[in-house]
Write an enzyme that holds these catalytic residues in place. Sequence first.
Site, PDB file in Angstrom:
ATOM      1  CG  HIS A 174      -1.966  -1.040   1.215  1.00 31.53           C
ATOM      2  ND1 HIS A 174      -1.729  -2.312   1.679  1.00 31.53           N
ATOM      3  CD2 HIS A 174      -3.248  -1.022   0.786  1.00 31.53           C
ATOM      4  CE1 HIS A 174      -2.831  -3.035   1.546  1.00 31.53           C
ATOM      5  NE2 HIS A 174      -3.759  -2.281   1.010  1.00 31.53           N
ATOM      6  CG  ASP A 244      -4.199  -5.450  -4.399  1.00 33.41           C
ATOM      7  OD1 ASP A 244      -5.273  -4.878  -4.095  1.00 33.41           O
ATOM      8  OD2 ASP A 244      -3.424  -5.902  -3.543  1.00 33.41           O
TER       9      ASP A 244
END
EC number: 3.2.1.52
Length: 332
Positions: A174, A244
């Site tokens: 992230h 993702d």
Amino acid sequence: MQGSLMLDIGGTWLTAEDRQILRHPEVGGLIIFARNIEHPAQVRELCAAIRAIRPDLLLAVDQEGGRVQRLRQGFVRLPAMRAIADNPNAEELAEHCGWLMATEVQAVGLDLSFAPVLDLDHQRSAVVGSRAFEGDPERAALLAGAFIRGMHAAGMAATGKHFPGHGWAEADSHVAIPEDARSLEEIRRSDLVPFARLAGQLDALMPAHVIYPQVDPQPAGFSRRWLQEILRGELKFDGVIFSDDLSMAGAHVVGDAASRIEAALAAGCDMGLVCNDRASAELALAALQRLKVTPPSRLQRMRGKGYANTDYRQQPRWLEALSALRAAQLID
């Protein structure tokens, strides 16, 4: 015809701008986050409003259990997968948990939760940790397989993540670009095992934003080596591949959002997620309009086939699942 872009919205209801962007045929899905959720009735109304504009959109959420569950108020607080693994009847409990999760998610009008996590807990990755069933690959595959059986029994398609395994890489994709420096043979013997064992049961997979430099210099989600040669070729996986979130730092190695979605689709992804950044979603949308991508028909398999109302709470299986999970002290 569904498009190849999954995006998100900012609030608990659709704005005029949201309605406008959802009408573009290149948009094929929408994922909701905690900021979009107040209670079950509100989520049901939001999903109905989205479907009034685009009945063909895939509506998704991350409802794994433990610390990753967006649906909270009015929903069962699911345990972390690692907590399930610690029980002697873990396989039975995993199946109950998969069924219960899938039933609740579909009851508010959503199609799928991106679950289960197939990463291994090597005690290295904080972002994986208790989200993983186990550190042992065979046992992780066994328990994830039970969770998938529960999901399928409830009518939900299963998405394994994060191929070929995020558990060894210490950085959080992230906020960084993680690397896993092991050889392909080392990965085959451990992290790849759950994906290989379950390739025939999974409806979809989500690759990791992790670079495996001994295999390919690109992150797995942008790698034809991983997605075409290994996943499709060796593992014979014929399901959907979701990227993702292409807004994550681990995807920035490829360039801007337009470059990222183009690279993801070229590598073999069927749908790209662009979340938490509307400007990037618009860039990705413009890229898809320019590319004139035709999404594969297999995306239709991801539509929910379970309850679209609240009477599931009267079902014997609901009561059985709650009773078993409570007896194991996994839920309140």
